[in-house]
Design an enzyme around this catalytic site. Sequence first.
Site, mmCIF file in Angstrom:
data_model
loop_
_atom_site.group_PDB
_atom_site.id
_atom_site.type_symbol
_atom_site.label_atom_id
_atom_site.label_comp_id
_atom_site.label_asym_id
_atom_site.label_seq_id
_atom_site.Cartn_x
_atom_site.Cartn_y
_atom_site.Cartn_z
ATOM 1 N N ASP A 1 0.826 -1.211 0.000
ATOM 2 C CA ASP A 1 0.000 0.000 0.000
ATOM 3 C C ASP A 1 0.865 1.268 0.000
ATOM 4 O O ASP A 1 0.344 2.382 -0.062
ATOM 5 C CB ASP A 1 -1.008 0.000 1.155
ATOM 6 C CG ASP A 1 -0.365 -0.146 2.519
ATOM 7 O OD1 ASP A 1 0.878 -0.038 2.611
ATOM 8 O OD2 ASP A 1 -1.105 -0.351 3.495
ATOM 9 N N SER A 2 2.195 1.100 0.003
ATOM 10 C CA SER A 2 3.073 2.248 -0.252
ATOM 11 C C SER A 2 2.743 2.857 -1.621
ATOM 12 O O SER A 2 3.032 4.027 -1.879
ATOM 13 C CB SER A 2 4.552 1.831 -0.208
ATOM 14 O OG SER A 2 4.761 0.684 -1.002
ATOM 15 N N GLU B 1 9.002 -3.228 10.461
ATOM 16 C CA GLU B 1 9.255 -1.912 9.872
ATOM 17 C C GLU B 1 9.606 -0.884 10.944
ATOM 18 O O GLU B 1 8.846 -0.684 11.906
ATOM 19 C CB GLU B 1 8.012 -1.430 9.098
ATOM 20 C CG GLU B 1 8.232 -0.074 8.456
ATOM 21 C CD GLU B 1 7.162 0.306 7.442
ATOM 22 O OE1 GLU B 1 6.300 -0.531 7.129
ATOM 23 O OE2 GLU B 1 7.205 1.454 6.965
HETATM 24 O O1 KIV Z 1 3.322 -1.192 1.556
HETATM 25 C C1 KIV Z 1 4.539 -1.389 1.577
HETATM 26 O O2 KIV Z 1 5.252 -1.179 0.586
HETATM 27 C C2 KIV Z 1 5.125 -1.880 2.814
HETATM 28 C C3 KIV Z 1 6.611 -1.856 2.899
HETATM 29 C C4 KIV Z 1 7.066 -0.512 3.324
HETATM 30 C C5 KIV Z 1 7.103 -2.939 3.784
HETATM 31 O O3 KIV Z 1 4.433 -2.205 3.705
#
Ligand code: KIV
Length: 265
Positions: A34-35, A170
Amino acid sequence: MKRRGDKIVMITAYDAPSGRLADAAGVDLILVGDSSGMVMHGRESTVPVSLEEILFMTQWVTRARSGRSSWPTCRSARTRLERAGDRERGAAGERGRSRRGEARAERHVGRTGEAIVDAGIPVMGHIGLTPQTATVLGASRHRDARRPREGADSGRARAAGCGCFAIVLEAVPEAVARAATKALAVPTIGIGAGAATDGQVLVWHDMLGYSEGHAPRFVKRYAEIGDAIVDALGRYADDVRSGAFPEAQHTYAMPEEELKTFERR
Ligand code: KIV
């Protein structure tokens, strides 16, 4: 890989080209995270990203990964997640920051993880900085030495023992990540969690120099793709404006006879 001591390489990807390139580079795991809400779509946070969006991107990323396993198909994932969600609906932790609220929220996350695993979907857990739960669980709790158990053995970490195939840590201190990695049979994948985890993950746009704004201290930049793109676009604009582009090699010609007929008209 954990048993062998081989480090696991994970990267985010959100579309077919990034999935294909990650595959070509031989990374072990691709996270359609979700990044995306921030690095792809310019949102302020990841919280509004919907399951629908993640499933939409996942189908393109997995399509690009030839011959590797991807679980499960998007359609069946959605159905099974909805069923798991139905079972858990109403069990969400109470809002606001309190020890009771935290404990309830953690139980909820653990139960939801179990329900999804029970539905036949492999789950990768995520502890530490999780923006979706920061209001209830707090973002920096794993740095609080007075609560070591909750750092290394939180409800979510315990959920890993109940069926997660791996767990992302994280932005947690290295000592906590080391303890969790030792305690858990499943692999830990760190991001901003130091070198002791079983693997590492970075966000595609951050590590390639393709994201806006200040990157967190745990990001290592392996390229400056953003600069390369601005440079290429600038040169393209100059060529269009000066008439240097397109050239003959970029242009379709007509056979001589056809051209004559066309010009006679
Ligand atoms: O959504 C994402 O890309 C993540 C990473 C930062 C681990 O959760």
